[in-house]
Each structure stands twice: as structure tokens, then as C-alpha cells.
Design an enzyme around this catalytic site. Structure first.
Site, mmCIF file in Angstrom:
data_model
loop_
_atom_site.group_PDB
_atom_site.id
_atom_site.type_symbol
_atom_site.label_atom_id
_atom_site.label_comp_id
_atom_site.label_asym_id
_atom_site.label_seq_id
_atom_site.Cartn_x
_atom_site.Cartn_y
_atom_site.Cartn_z
ATOM 1 N N ARG A 93 0.832 -1.201 0.000
ATOM 2 C CA ARG A 93 0.000 0.000 0.000
ATOM 3 C C ARG A 93 0.870 1.256 0.000
ATOM 4 O O ARG A 93 0.540 2.253 -0.640
ATOM 5 C CB ARG A 93 -0.905 -0.007 1.235
ATOM 6 C CG ARG A 93 -1.837 1.176 1.296
ATOM 7 C CD ARG A 93 -2.892 0.983 2.352
ATOM 8 N NE ARG A 93 -2.338 1.055 3.691
ATOM 9 C CZ ARG A 93 -3.050 0.870 4.794
ATOM 10 N NH1 ARG A 93 -4.313 0.551 4.717
ATOM 11 N NH2 ARG A 93 -2.500 0.968 5.981
ATOM 12 N N ARG A 133 2.339 1.335 14.706
ATOM 13 C CA ARG A 133 0.885 1.164 14.642
ATOM 14 C C ARG A 133 0.482 -0.232 15.106
ATOM 15 O O ARG A 133 -0.561 -0.402 15.726
ATOM 16 C CB ARG A 133 0.388 1.474 13.231
ATOM 17 C CG ARG A 133 0.367 2.988 12.988
ATOM 18 C CD ARG A 133 0.363 3.345 11.542
ATOM 19 N NE ARG A 133 -0.865 2.934 10.889
ATOM 20 C CZ ARG A 133 -0.930 2.538 9.627
ATOM 21 N NH1 ARG A 133 0.150 2.464 8.890
ATOM 22 N NH2 ARG A 133 -2.082 2.199 9.114
#
Ligand code: ADP
Length: 187
Positions: free
Chosen positions: A127, A144
């Protein structure tokens, strides 16, 4: 129908959110998208959120809670919606319940997507190349993940207790996962 989608970064929540919202004509509320829009418009909220997002940290609960509560209230009491990326902490889940209560509404289902960490990291790398998202670099992606484990994963137990949770293996391709989601919603 009011649905919450839960899952680690890279699990494909956003992709499934689009498909489910379109099929069931639900308003899609993606806090990541809402925050990125604030950022793009250089609003006060956006400027505040930016420093957290760049590092892969969570934007403080009170900011996100207010943003979502306003969005939900603007839809009116009878509206169906799908939450993508919210709640991400227990405090957010509690705030969501309060916001819904004032509307006399409730959550119908919580779908938790799961996959192994290698698959997730690989997807985030892919991505990053396509979308050029500044929070998709390797270090930020790891941050994250850590934050997901610490802050968001406890929501799985939270929603298990209220019997709303459906867990889905999101390692398959988009269509396979979507079929699992549709089965879960029909059941
Ligand atoms: P992904 O789908 O890859 O997990 P998102 O687009 O949902 O990423 O979110 C991107 C960033 O926006 C997060 O890393 C965080 O900084 C911020 N963010 C999004 N939703 C929330 C939330 N509910 N609470 C706090 N921060 C959030």
C-alpha cells in the site's frame, strides 16, 4: 444496521468497509479518512492530529470522540452506518456507547478481522508503494502494530462480553474475505 469493523493495520478493513457500505447502503464513517480530510484542509483539528498520525500514534480520544459523535448525530437517529477505524480504545468504545444512547440507537455487530503479522506487514508495504501514505513506512507501521496490540486489541474482549463480536480470518483475497463478512452479517 450499525456495524463496527475492528482489526490491525493492513488487515483490509478499509477495503471491506467500502464493499459492505455500498452493498447495504450504509453510511461509511472512517476516522482515518475523516482525519486525513481535516489534515488536507489544514483545519485546527487537522493540524493537531497530524503530529500523531505521522508517528503512527493514536489521535487523543477526546478529539476523535467529538468528531465521530458529531458525524453520527448529523446522520439522525434512524441512520444505518458502518464504523471503520473507530473505536480504537476502550475509552472510545465507552464514548460511542454514550453517543448512541442519546440517539436511542445501538450497535448490531462488531466484526473483528484477523491475520498473521507477516501478511499484514507485506500488505502495508504494498500500500505504501501505491498510495504513498506517510504513515506506511516500516517504523511507523511497527508503531501502529504495537499500539493496536496495546490499545485496540482489548476491544475484542470488550465486545465478546456484550456478545456482538464476530471474528473473521482476513488472510484470503478480497472476495473470500467479503464472502465471510456477508455470511456473518446474514447470520
Ligand atoms: P489503518 O486503516 O491503516 O489502520 P487509518 O486510516 O484507520 O489506518 O488511521 C490512520 C491514522 O489515523 C492512525 O494511525 C491514527 O493516527 C489516526 N486515527 C484513525 N482513527 C483513529 C481513532 N479512532 N483514534 C485515534 N486515532 C485514529
Amino acid at each position: 444496521m450499525r456495524i463496527v469493523l475492528l482489526g490491525p493495520p493492513g488487515v483490509g478493513k478499509g477495503t471491506q468497509a467500502k464493499l459492505v457500505a455500498a452493498k447495504h447502503k450504509l453510511e461509511k464513517i472512517s476516522t482515518g479518512d475523516l482525519l486525513r480530510a481535516e489534515l488536507a484542509n489544514r483545519t485546527e483539528l487537522g493540524k493537531l492530529a497530524e503530529q500523531y498520525m505521522r508517528q503512527g500514534m493514536l489521535v487523543p480520544d477526546d478529539i476523535v470522540n467529538k468528531m465521530v459523535a458529531e458525524k453520527i448525530a448529523s446522520l439522525g437517529p434512524g441512520a444505518g452506518f458502518l464504523l471503520d477505524g473507530y473505536p480504537r480504545t476502550i475509552a472510545q468504545a465507552v464514548a460511542l456507547e454514550a453517543a448512541l444512547q442519546t440517539l436511542g440507537a445501538n450497535i448490531d455487530k462488531v466484526i473483528a478481522f484477523q491475520s498473521d503479522e507477516n501478511t499484514l506487514l507485506e500488505r502495508i508495504r504494498g500500500r505504501a508503494e501505491i498510495e504513498n501514505r506517510s504513515d506506511d513506512d516500516a517504523q511507523t507501521a511497527l508503531n501502529r502494530f504495537r499500539i493496536y496490540q496495546q490499545e485496540t486489541a482489548p476491544l475484542i474482549d470488550h465486545y465478546k462480553k456484550s456478545d456482538l463480536l464476530i471474528e473473521i480470518n482476513a488472510s484470503g483475497d478480497i472476495e473470500t474475505v467479503n464472502n465471510l463478512v456477508e455470511e456473518a452479517l446474514a447470520g
